[in-house]
Design a protein around this motif. Structure first.
Motif, PDB file in Angstrom:
ATOM      1  N   GLY A  30       0.709  -1.172  -0.071  1.00  0.00           N
ATOM      2  CA  GLY A  30      -0.009  -0.136  -0.052  1.00  0.00           C
ATOM      3  C   GLY A  30       1.111   1.327  -0.266  1.00  0.00           C
ATOM      4  O   GLY A  30       1.883   1.440   0.997  1.00  0.00           O
ATOM      5  N   GLY A  70       1.796   5.255   0.079  1.00  0.00           N
ATOM      6  CA  GLY A  70       1.356   6.497   0.999  1.00  0.00           C
ATOM      7  C   GLY A  70       2.769   7.111   1.682  1.00  0.00           C
ATOM      8  O   GLY A  70       3.709   6.667   1.353  1.00  0.00           O
ATOM      9  N   PRO A  98       4.356   8.198   5.265  1.00  0.00           N
ATOM     10  CA  PRO A  98       4.366   8.000   6.809  1.00  0.00           C
ATOM     11  C   PRO A  98       4.326   9.477   7.528  1.00  0.00           C
ATOM     12  O   PRO A  98       4.387  10.377   7.168  1.00  0.00           O
ATOM     13  CB  PRO A  98       5.840   7.554   7.296  1.00  0.00           C
ATOM     14  CG  PRO A  98       6.651   8.068   5.883  1.00  0.00           C
ATOM     15  CD  PRO A  98       5.708   8.099   5.053  1.00  0.00           C
ATOM     16  N   LYS A 104      -2.186  11.061   7.219  1.00  0.00           N
ATOM     17  CA  LYS A 104      -3.435  10.055   7.451  1.00  0.00           C
ATOM     18  C   LYS A 104      -4.569  10.643   7.115  1.00  0.00           C
ATOM     19  O   LYS A 104      -4.929  11.709   6.943  1.00  0.00           O
ATOM     20  CB  LYS A 104      -3.581   9.957   9.294  1.00  0.00           C
ATOM     21  CG  LYS A 104      -4.270   8.894   9.435  1.00  0.00           C
ATOM     22  CD  LYS A 104      -4.013   8.532  10.951  1.00  0.00           C
ATOM     23  CE  LYS A 104      -4.984   7.240  11.384  1.00  0.00           C
ATOM     24  NZ  LYS A 104      -4.790   5.953  10.461  1.00  0.00           N
ATOM     25  N   ASN A 161      -2.750   8.627   0.723  1.00  0.00           N
ATOM     26  CA  ASN A 161      -2.580   7.759   1.571  1.00  0.00           C
ATOM     27  C   ASN A 161      -3.511   6.508   1.556  1.00  0.00           C
ATOM     28  O   ASN A 161      -3.592   5.598   2.385  1.00  0.00           O
ATOM     29  CB  ASN A 161      -2.361   8.277   3.129  1.00  0.00           C
ATOM     30  CG  ASN A 161      -0.983   8.633   3.399  1.00  0.00           C
ATOM     31  OD1 ASN A 161      -0.155   9.059   2.489  1.00  0.00           O
ATOM     32  ND2 ASN A 161      -0.738   8.102   4.638  1.00  0.00           N
ATOM     33  N   PHE A 175      -2.315   3.118   2.226  1.00  0.00           N
ATOM     34  CA  PHE A 175      -1.989   2.531   3.615  1.00  0.00           C
ATOM     35  C   PHE A 175      -3.534   2.441   4.028  1.00  0.00           C
ATOM     36  O   PHE A 175      -3.759   1.320   5.110  1.00  0.00           O
ATOM     37  CB  PHE A 175      -1.441   3.825   4.222  1.00  0.00           C
ATOM     38  CG  PHE A 175       0.051   4.012   4.090  1.00  0.00           C
ATOM     39  CD1 PHE A 175       0.932   3.195   3.195  1.00  0.00           C
ATOM     40  CD2 PHE A 175       0.597   4.923   5.021  1.00  0.00           C
ATOM     41  CE1 PHE A 175       2.075   3.388   3.203  1.00  0.00           C
ATOM     42  CE2 PHE A 175       2.065   5.194   4.910  1.00  0.00           C
ATOM     43  CZ  PHE A 175       2.923   4.368   4.019  1.00  0.00           C
ATOM     44  N   ASP A 176      -4.393   3.147   3.841  1.00  0.00           N
ATOM     45  CA  ASP A 176      -5.751   2.889   4.213  1.00  0.00           C
ATOM     46  C   ASP A 176      -6.341   1.445   4.064  1.00  0.00           C
ATOM     47  O   ASP A 176      -6.794   0.626   4.659  1.00  0.00           O
ATOM     48  CB  ASP A 176      -6.682   4.041   3.951  1.00  0.00           C
ATOM     49  CG  ASP A 176      -6.514   5.291   4.615  1.00  0.00           C
ATOM     50  OD1 ASP A 176      -5.587   5.251   5.463  1.00  0.00           O
ATOM     51  OD2 ASP A 176      -6.738   6.389   3.763  1.00  0.00           O
ATOM     52  N   ASP A 228      -4.544  -1.218   6.059  1.00  0.00           N
ATOM     53  CA  ASP A 228      -4.869  -1.225   7.381  1.00  0.00           C
ATOM     54  C   ASP A 228      -6.184  -2.109   7.282  1.00  0.00           C
ATOM     55  O   ASP A 228      -6.397  -3.062   8.265  1.00  0.00           O
ATOM     56  CB  ASP A 228      -5.347   0.096   7.789  1.00  0.00           C
ATOM     57  CG  ASP A 228      -4.071   0.837   8.129  1.00  0.00           C
ATOM     58  OD1 ASP A 228      -2.996   0.240   8.251  1.00  0.00           O
ATOM     59  OD2 ASP A 228      -4.062   2.284   8.322  1.00  0.00           O
ATOM     60  N   LYS A 272       4.169  -1.643   3.918  1.00  0.00           N
ATOM     61  CA  LYS A 272       3.784   0.073   3.764  1.00  0.00           C
ATOM     62  C   LYS A 272       5.129   0.802   3.762  1.00  0.00           C
ATOM     63  O   LYS A 272       5.969   0.798   5.069  1.00  0.00           O
ATOM     64  CB  LYS A 272       2.870   0.456   5.137  1.00  0.00           C
ATOM     65  CG  LYS A 272       1.545  -0.096   4.907  1.00  0.00           C
ATOM     66  CD  LYS A 272       0.877  -0.179   6.464  1.00  0.00           C
ATOM     67  CE  LYS A 272       0.322   1.440   6.829  1.00  0.00           C
ATOM     68  NZ  LYS A 272      -0.501   1.347   7.877  1.00  0.00           N
ATOM     69  N   SER A 299       8.111   3.305   4.321  1.00  0.00           N
ATOM     70  CA  SER A 299       8.530   4.353   5.121  1.00  0.00           C
ATOM     71  C   SER A 299       9.044   5.360   4.303  1.00  0.00           C
ATOM     72  O   SER A 299       9.797   6.298   5.055  1.00  0.00           O
ATOM     73  CB  SER A 299       9.124   4.056   6.360  1.00  0.00           C
ATOM     74  OG  SER A 299       8.133   3.025   7.164  1.00  0.00           O
ATOM     75  N   SER A 321       9.031   4.710  -2.744  1.00  0.00           N
ATOM     76  CA  SER A 321       8.355   3.524  -2.609  1.00  0.00           C
ATOM     77  C   SER A 321       8.995   2.457  -3.261  1.00  0.00           C
ATOM     78  O   SER A 321       9.242   1.355  -2.426  1.00  0.00           O
ATOM     79  CB  SER A 321       7.200   3.804  -3.067  1.00  0.00           C
ATOM     80  OG  SER A 321       6.139   4.542  -2.324  1.00  0.00           O
ATOM     81  N   TYR A 368      -2.882   2.083  -4.443  1.00  0.00           N
ATOM     82  CA  TYR A 368      -2.360   3.523  -4.898  1.00  0.00           C
ATOM     83  C   TYR A 368      -3.383   4.501  -5.246  1.00  0.00           C
ATOM     84  O   TYR A 368      -4.371   3.797  -5.662  1.00  0.00           O
ATOM     85  CB  TYR A 368      -0.963   3.759  -5.391  1.00  0.00           C
ATOM     86  CG  TYR A 368      -1.087   3.368  -6.905  1.00  0.00           C
ATOM     87  CD1 TYR A 368      -1.183   4.374  -7.781  1.00  0.00           C
ATOM     88  CD2 TYR A 368      -0.900   1.997  -7.337  1.00  0.00           C
ATOM     89  CE1 TYR A 368      -1.399   4.221  -9.367  1.00  0.00           C
ATOM     90  CE2 TYR A 368      -0.832   1.795  -8.824  1.00  0.00           C
ATOM     91  CZ  TYR A 368      -1.032   2.868  -9.710  1.00  0.00           C
ATOM     92  OH  TYR A 368      -1.056   2.647 -10.891  1.00  0.00           O
TER      93      TYR A 368
END
Length: 189
Positions: A6, A8, A10, A15, A20, A23-24, A27, A60, A62, A68, A90
């Motif tokens: 994912g 995003g 950091p 958030k 992002n 990332f979501d 999660d 994910k 960082s 990435s 993405y």
């Protein structure tokens, strides 16, 4: 074995931003499959588990979005994962909010995170799930780093659930099945 990535940035300030969404979705998937993404390595945070009978690595990066590929390359090299078994999730500004598109390969389409992954893998052949965040009405950076709220948040949550299901289908049934099921998806209903 599959690597699910994912994309995003950091940090708390990013958030729930459009940039992002990768990332979501990670999660959501990690919660669904009870796979903690809490180990630090590969210039990112990762976790290991199973989807169906297949071992999966959730990652994910960082490195911030534009680097990435460094994180993806390190994980691929360590686990000896082929490009066809890397799934990258993405944001895509060329798709309206509520749309999702799955591809086996392709160009970066102007996305710097994907551009860096292609550079680091020396290939544009890897499955990807693009989450529509809509195009900017003004400044691009402000748009992608802006928070998702209101009606868009309700719509995008439906897309996140569909993306989670798409990952499962790619792994258990193949990418063609996932493309057939989800490439017409609209989270507007």
């Amino acid at each position: 074995m599959y690597l699910i990535v994912g994309l995003g940035n950091p940090g708390h300030e990013y958030k729930n931003s459009r940039h992002n969404v990768g990332f979501d979705v990670m999660d959501l998937i990690s919660s669904k499959y009870n796979i903690a993404i809490n180990r630090i390595k590969f210039k990112g945070t990762y976790g290991e588990g199973k989807i169906g009978d297949e071992k999966v690595i959730f990652l994910k990066p960082s490195t911030y979005m534009n680097l990435s590929g460094e994180s993806v390359r390190e994980a691929c090299n360590f686990y000896k994962i082929s490009n066809e078994n890397i799934i990258v999730i993405y944001d895509d500004i060329s798709l309206e909010v509520g749309r999702m598109r799955i591809r086996k390969s392709g160009s970066a389409g102007g996305h710097n995170g994907i551009k860096n992954i292609i550079l680091n893998l020396s290939s544009d052949i890897f499955p990807r799930i693009k989450i529509g965040v809509g195009g900017p009405k003004g400044n691009l950076v402000s748009h992608v780093l802006g928070k998702i709220s209101g009606e868009d948040k309700i719509i995008i949550d439906r897309v996140f659930n569909a993306a989670s299901e798409a990952v499962n289908i790619i792994i258990t049934e193949g990418i063609t099945e996932a493309m057939n099921k989800f490439n017409g998806f609209q989270g507007l209903d």
